[in-house]
Design a protein around this motif. Structure first.
Motif, PDB file in Angstrom:
ATOM      1  N   ILE B 427      55.243  34.073  31.832  1.00 48.84           N
ATOM      2  CA  ILE B 427      54.503  35.125  32.016  1.00 48.84           C
ATOM      3  C   ILE B 427      53.091  35.216  31.096  1.00 48.84           C
ATOM      4  N   SER B 428      51.890  35.233  31.610  1.00 49.72           N
ATOM      5  CA  SER B 428      50.640  35.267  30.904  1.00 49.72           C
ATOM      6  C   SER B 428      49.857  36.372  31.103  1.00 49.72           C
ATOM      7  N   ALA B 429      49.089  36.848  30.073  1.00 46.89           N
ATOM      8  CA  ALA B 429      48.057  38.042  30.238  1.00 46.89           C
ATOM      9  C   ALA B 429      47.155  38.137  29.200  1.00 46.89           C
ATOM     10  N   MET B 430      46.117  38.315  29.207  1.00 53.78           N
ATOM     11  CA  MET B 430      44.798  38.273  28.493  1.00 53.78           C
ATOM     12  C   MET B 430      44.631  40.059  28.115  1.00 53.78           C
ATOM     13  N   GLU B 431      43.902  39.793  26.753  1.00 58.13           N
ATOM     14  CA  GLU B 431      43.587  41.138  26.080  1.00 58.13           C
ATOM     15  C   GLU B 431      42.061  41.293  26.945  1.00 58.13           C
ATOM     16  N   PHE B 432      41.799  42.671  27.036  1.00 58.94           N
ATOM     17  CA  PHE B 432      40.545  42.955  27.917  1.00 58.94           C
ATOM     18  C   PHE B 432      40.045  43.991  27.707  1.00 58.94           C
ATOM     19  N   PHE B 433      38.833  44.232  27.987  1.00 66.66           N
ATOM     20  CA  PHE B 433      37.956  45.435  27.878  1.00 66.66           C
ATOM     21  C   PHE B 433      37.715  46.301  28.975  1.00 66.66           C
ATOM     22  N   VAL B 434      37.795  47.738  29.086  1.00 69.82           N
ATOM     23  CA  VAL B 434      37.172  48.321  30.287  1.00 69.82           C
ATOM     24  C   VAL B 434      36.607  49.643  29.822  1.00 69.82           C
ATOM     25  N   LYS B 435      35.818  50.162  30.744  1.00 73.20           N
ATOM     26  CA  LYS B 435      35.105  51.371  30.583  1.00 73.20           C
ATOM     27  C   LYS B 435      36.196  52.441  30.901  1.00 73.20           C
ATOM     28  N   THR B 436      35.874  53.670  30.397  1.00 72.25           N
ATOM     29  CA  THR B 436      36.851  54.756  30.776  1.00 72.25           C
ATOM     30  C   THR B 436      36.976  55.257  32.402  1.00 72.25           C
ATOM     31  N   ASP B 437      35.607  55.049  32.816  1.00 74.18           N
ATOM     32  CA  ASP B 437      35.430  55.327  34.281  1.00 74.18           C
ATOM     33  C   ASP B 437      36.119  54.446  35.148  1.00 74.18           C
ATOM     34  N   ASP B 438      36.135  53.216  34.597  1.00 73.21           N
ATOM     35  CA  ASP B 438      37.083  52.190  35.571  1.00 73.21           C
ATOM     36  C   ASP B 438      38.359  52.521  35.620  1.00 73.21           C
ATOM     37  N   ILE B 439      38.892  53.086  34.791  1.00 71.85           N
ATOM     38  CA  ILE B 439      40.598  53.714  34.761  1.00 71.85           C
ATOM     39  C   ILE B 439      40.786  55.073  35.331  1.00 71.85           C
ATOM     40  N   LYS B 440      39.586  55.737  35.174  1.00 72.62           N
ATOM     41  CA  LYS B 440      39.638  57.249  35.803  1.00 72.62           C
ATOM     42  C   LYS B 440      39.560  57.152  37.589  1.00 72.62           C
ATOM     43  N   ASP B 441      38.907  55.971  37.746  1.00 75.17           N
ATOM     44  CA  ASP B 441      38.092  55.770  39.361  1.00 75.17           C
ATOM     45  C   ASP B 441      39.321  54.964  39.899  1.00 75.17           C
ATOM     46  N   SER B 442      40.325  54.247  39.368  1.00 75.98           N
ATOM     47  CA  SER B 442      40.922  53.370  39.805  1.00 75.98           C
ATOM     48  C   SER B 442      41.998  53.968  40.811  1.00 75.98           C
ATOM     49  N   MET B 443      42.142  53.173  42.069  1.00 76.83           N
ATOM     50  CA  MET B 443      42.846  53.613  43.230  1.00 76.83           C
ATOM     51  C   MET B 443      44.268  53.301  43.064  1.00 76.83           C
ATOM     52  N   ALA B 444      44.455  52.050  42.388  1.00 74.52           N
ATOM     53  CA  ALA B 444      45.975  51.738  42.145  1.00 74.52           C
ATOM     54  C   ALA B 444      45.965  50.877  40.870  1.00 74.52           C
ATOM     55  N   LEU B 445      46.247  51.868  39.984  1.00 72.84           N
ATOM     56  CA  LEU B 445      45.882  51.172  38.408  1.00 72.84           C
ATOM     57  C   LEU B 445      46.794  50.178  38.194  1.00 72.84           C
ATOM     58  N   ASP B 446      48.003  49.911  38.597  1.00 68.92           N
ATOM     59  CA  ASP B 446      49.015  48.822  38.204  1.00 68.92           C
ATOM     60  C   ASP B 446      48.317  47.579  38.800  1.00 68.92           C
ATOM     61  N   THR B 447      47.624  47.541  39.877  1.00 71.91           N
ATOM     62  CA  THR B 447      47.009  46.415  40.338  1.00 71.91           C
ATOM     63  C   THR B 447      45.708  46.172  39.594  1.00 71.91           C
ATOM     64  N   ASP B 448      45.093  47.171  39.433  1.00 72.00           N
ATOM     65  CA  ASP B 448      43.788  46.992  38.739  1.00 72.00           C
ATOM     66  C   ASP B 448      44.099  46.430  37.031  1.00 72.00           C
ATOM     67  N   LEU B 449      44.992  46.881  36.474  1.00 73.54           N
ATOM     68  CA  LEU B 449      45.443  46.336  35.375  1.00 73.54           C
ATOM     69  C   LEU B 449      45.849  44.989  35.314  1.00 73.54           C
ATOM     70  N   LYS B 450      46.834  44.440  36.244  1.00 74.66           N
ATOM     71  CA  LYS B 450      47.025  43.219  36.557  1.00 74.66           C
ATOM     72  C   LYS B 450      46.057  42.479  36.574  1.00 74.66           C
ATOM     73  N   THR B 451      44.880  42.855  37.395  1.00 75.41           N
ATOM     74  CA  THR B 451      43.595  41.978  37.490  1.00 75.41           C
ATOM     75  C   THR B 451      42.770  41.884  36.435  1.00 75.41           C
ATOM     76  N   TRP B 452      42.567  43.075  35.680  1.00 75.49           N
ATOM     77  CA  TRP B 452      41.774  42.991  34.421  1.00 75.49           C
ATOM     78  C   TRP B 452      42.374  42.177  33.617  1.00 75.49           C
ATOM     79  N   ALA B 453      43.776  41.991  33.256  1.00 74.24           N
ATOM     80  CA  ALA B 453      44.432  41.097  32.241  1.00 74.24           C
ATOM     81  C   ALA B 453      44.567  39.845  32.884  1.00 74.24           C
ATOM     82  N   ASN B 454      44.322  39.748  33.881  1.00 69.63           N
ATOM     83  CA  ASN B 454      44.583  38.345  34.602  1.00 69.63           C
ATOM     84  C   ASN B 454      46.085  38.171  34.401  1.00 69.63           C
ATOM     85  N   ALA B 455      47.120  39.048  34.663  1.00 69.65           N
ATOM     86  CA  ALA B 455      48.483  38.816  34.372  1.00 69.65           C
ATOM     87  C   ALA B 455      48.978  38.019  35.546  1.00 69.65           C
TER      88      ALA B 455
END
Lengths: 278, 529
Positions: B427-455
């Motif tokens: 399994i691999s994943a990257m450290e990543f930067f996000v804005k508070t609004d990106d997290i608050k506005d996320s419709m599907a946080l698990d999926t977004d986290l996977k995308t941001w971290a390229n997991a």
């Protein structure tokens, strides 16, 4: 509350029915049971119109002939229409759509025009008599005969019969035929025992749609039967338009309506009901 | 062994409709007095096979022998086979009596014989009083019985039933299953029954034929199919089950989950052979943790009337934890041009540097520019960067046509990977930067986290993707504050379906126990399709 709002939407339709159907029917009833008084306002109830109809052999004969021609037309339409409808319903995919289109295409042209065309075909010197002349039969004219009138009616009303029968055949579940075959019935037996009885409702509504206009048609007998050819439709027409006797005309209309209702009721009796055995 | 008579022999039957092959060469023998079930999902060809036997469709090639004679040339009405159709296909214009009598009347059977036979059939299906009823007055279950009576009255040698119980509700289905079995035993003829319901198949059949994709997977008695499924497909289809990777140690021992277990079935396999271990949910007992042969925690339970379907996780999957840097959104404003621009710093795998282009950089940095008043997007015209393959911090500058620009950091690092020898996956994943609004506005946080971290996770055996089923974090995403957070991504571990009558709250630590004879083994094989 909601239901009442929806109910409001039916009011225009109810109004239309009252103005265009109920009121004229009541007027016909009113005219049929009255005779003209001394002035427009005075109305005298009487059964004279019916008595006149019942005692005059000429009128009875006209009614008899009208029913006979309409009956003949209906029978010919069933005999011709059923096989055609059957073929269309067995046609695959686009084919059946094209066949139905071909069938309904002529009805896009005015009925009167098409009936005039038949005059041209049937009269002396027309297409038909020319063909007969070619084979050595000179001066043949079929115009102004029972045959011409029946032909005109069959031609005009056949599509209604075909479409009704086709609808009932097309919606029949194919698995019923498979079941019949599975139970040992060959094609003929399947048709007689399953297809035919299940398509009877279509035949019955076809009869309604052919018999009704056929019995009351007045321009087909007028054009193809000639001036002397009188069916009940012509009598009613002349009572209203020529003789100006709306009372007698209404009475004949009412009598015809009753005759038609009775004949339709008899036809419905043969409609499919699961047979109850005792 | 009792010698049984073959009544139907299906030899290499192939059927294609246009380009689709529905039956890929099916061969099957059906014997006298058998209750045979063709079992499979929709589209497996079971109904097609039945319709070929009934004579409603012709196979593209192959042979069908009925009592030793080729019947493919015979139309349905000349075959000594009757069918109960899926939707019954009862004649709506005839009453119950006439429906049943249909076949006999075609054969010109004398009236008194018809009468006697129809009455006997009505009695057989428990509808003695219903002769005069119309078909439409009957319930689904009653119509079903009439359809069976209508077929059976012709005394066929074989009765075909095409998913006849499909339209009935559960309670009625159960009743009809018992009823059908009784009728079959009473009349003593061969029933060929098509269904997609494995429970139905197990309840009624003498022989089950499991089909998939136009091919027969296994033929056997219900117990054989249930206890010794030929492959993973059959095992899964015949009922929910647990299939675990295992290895044969010696003729009495199988090893899975890094432990050796005594196993009776091991003797029919070679030493060191890799196998699929099958344990049925009802063969697993929930015991106190210290007594368990396997230990795990309860993931969740579903109440099924008498028992609970329980999912017990014995081992976590492969997991990786990365940092998430959260900051407030502070776009750079260019007052003279009336534009704003924003972008994130980002981490990047050094292996990915070679394939890097401007679009990919814009994506990674989530760079955006827009008109300050109208909020209309403005395109970013230039991306200046000096990113190289060597690990380190580089800067990236984004500029619009009007000259509005922002500079962010690009961290090139070595890939962050975790390998699991047990599951043979990585399994691999990257450290990543996000804005508070990106997290608050996320419709599907698990999926977004996977995308941001390229997991990503993949199998080390064949390189195929493995699903990441678990994303763990401990922040309140609706009220997230800027800062650093840890996110854990994990694949699915070993989970066992257990049937138990005990109610167990989620997260209970339990042990699982089973008997040596309940461990079933299957050859590892890849099934085509």
């Amino acid at each position: 509350m909601r239901i009442n709002k929806f109910r409001l939407m039916t009011y225009p339709y109810i109004g239309w029915i009252i103005v265009m159907i109920v009121v004229p029917m009541l007027l016909i009833g009113l005219y049929a049971f009255t005779v003209p008084g001394n002035d427009v306002a005075s109305v005298k109830f009487s059964l004279d119109n019916f008595a006149r109809f019942a005692t005059d052999a000429v009128f009875l004969k006209v009614v008899g002939k009208s029913l006979w021609i309409a009956f003949l037309t209906t029978v010919v339409c069933i005999l011709l229409g059923y096989p055609i409808a059957y073929i269309i319903s067995k046609a695959k995919g686009n084919k059946s759509m094209i066949l139905i289109l071909l069938l309904t295409l002529p009805t896009w042209i005015n009925m009167l025009v098409r009936t005039y065309a038949w005059m041209g075909i049937l009269q002396e010197g027309g297409v038909f008599s020319s063909i007969c002349a070619f084979f050595g039969f000179e001066g043949v004219s079929l115009l102004y005969t029972d045959f011409a009138v029946t032909l005109g009616m069959v031609y005009n009303f056949l599509p209604f019969m075909i479409l009704q029968i086709h609808t009932s055949l097309a919606k029949m579940d194919n698995s019923l035929l498979e079941a019949a075959s599975d139970l040992g019935a060959n094609r003929v037996q399947s048709f007689l025992r399953v297809t035919l009885p299940l398509s009877l409702p279509g035949v019955v509504s076809g009869i309604t749609l052919v018999f009704l206009p056929a019995v009351s048609s007045f321009f087909i007998p007028k054009l193809l039967g000639g001036g002397q050819y009188v069916l009940v439709g012509n009598v009613i027409e002349s009572q209203f338009l020529t003789a100006g006797d709306w009372h007698f005309g209404s009475a004949i209309s009412l009598i015809m309506a009753i005759i038609i209702i009775i004949s339709m009721w008899l036809t419905r009796k043969i409609d499919v009901q699961p047979k109850k055995e005792n | 062994m009792e010698e049984k008579k073959k009544i139907i022999q299906i030899k290499n039957v192939v059927k294609n409709f246009g380009d689709t092959v529905v039956l890929k060469g099916v061969s099957l023998d059906i014997y006298d007095n058998e209750f045979v079930t063709l079992l499979g999902p929709s589209g497996c060809g079971k109904t097609t096979l039945l319709r070929i036997l009934g004579g409603f469709i012709d196979p593209s090639s192959g042979e069908v022998l009925f009592q030793g004679e080729d019947i493919l040339k015979l139309p349905p009405y000349k075959r000594d086979i009757n069918t109960v159709f899926q939707k019954y296909a009862l004649f709506p214009h005839l009453n119950v009596y006439d429906n049943i009598a249909f076949g006999l009347k075609i054969k010109k059977t004398p009236k008194d014989v018809i009468d006697r036979k129809v009455r006997r059939m009505l009695k057989l299906v428990n509808l003695e009083e219903y002769g005069k009823r119309g078909i439409t007055e009957l319930s689904g279950g009653q119509q079903q019985r009439i359809a069976i009576a209508r077929a059976l009255v012709n005394e066929p040698a074989v009765l075909l039933l095409d998913e006849p119980l499909g339209a009935l509700d559960l309670k009625l289905r159960k009743e009809m299953q018992i009823e059908l079995k009784r009728i079959q035993q009473e009349v003593g003829i061969t029933f060929i029954f098509v269904t997609h319901d494995q429970e139905e198949a197990l309840t009624m059949s003498d022989k089950i034929v499991v089909m998939k994709g136009g091919e027969i997977q296994q033929v056997g008695s219900p117990t054989e199919i249930y206890n010794e499924p030929a492959n993973e497909y059959v095992a899964n289809f015949i009922g929910e089950t647990n299939i675990i990777d295992g290895k044969i140690i010696d003729e009495h021992t199988v090893r899975f989950e890094d432990k050796n277990f005594p196993c009776d079935a091991a003797k029919s396999f070679a030493q060191n052979e890799l196998v699929d271990v099958v344990i049925r949910p009802e063969d697993l007992d929930v015991v106190p943790r210290e007594k368990g042969m396997l230990k795990g925690i309860v993931k969740f339970q579903i109440f099924k009337g008498v028992h609970y379907d329980t999912l017990v996780e014995t081992r976590l999957g492969t997991s990786i934890t990365v940092k998430m840097h959260v900051s407030e959104d502070k776009p750079v404003e260019n007052k003279s041009a009336g534009e704003k621009i924003s972008a994130n710093s980002f981490y990047l795998d050094s292996e990915d540097v070679e394939e890097l282009n401007d679009d990919r950089i814009l994506d990674l940095a989530q760079a955006e520019a827009w008109n300050s008043e109208t909020e209309e997007p403005v395109s970013i015209k230039s991306v200046e960067s000096n990113i190289r393959k060597e690990t380190g911090k580089y800067s990236v500058k984004f500029t619009t046509l009007a000259g509005t620009s922002i500079t962010v950091d690009a961290h090139v690092v070595r890939a962050n990977r975790q390998t699991s020898p047990v599951f043979q996956e990585e399994i691999s994943a990257m450290e990543f930067f996000v804005k508070t609004d990106d997290i608050k506005d996320s419709m599907a946080l698990d999926t977004d986290l996977k995308t941001w971290a390229n997991a990503q996770a993949w199998s080390l055996e064949d390189g195929t993707d493995v699903a990441i089923t678990d994303v763990k974090y401990d922040f309140d995403w609706e009220n997230i504050e800027p800062g650093e957070y840890e996110i854990t991504f994990a694949t699915e571990g070993y989970q066992y379906k257990v049937s138990t009558t005990k109610a167990l709250p989620d997260g209970t630590e339990v042990g699982l126990a089973f008997d040596p004879e309940d461990i079933h083994l299957m050859k590892k094989e890849t099934i085509p399709g």
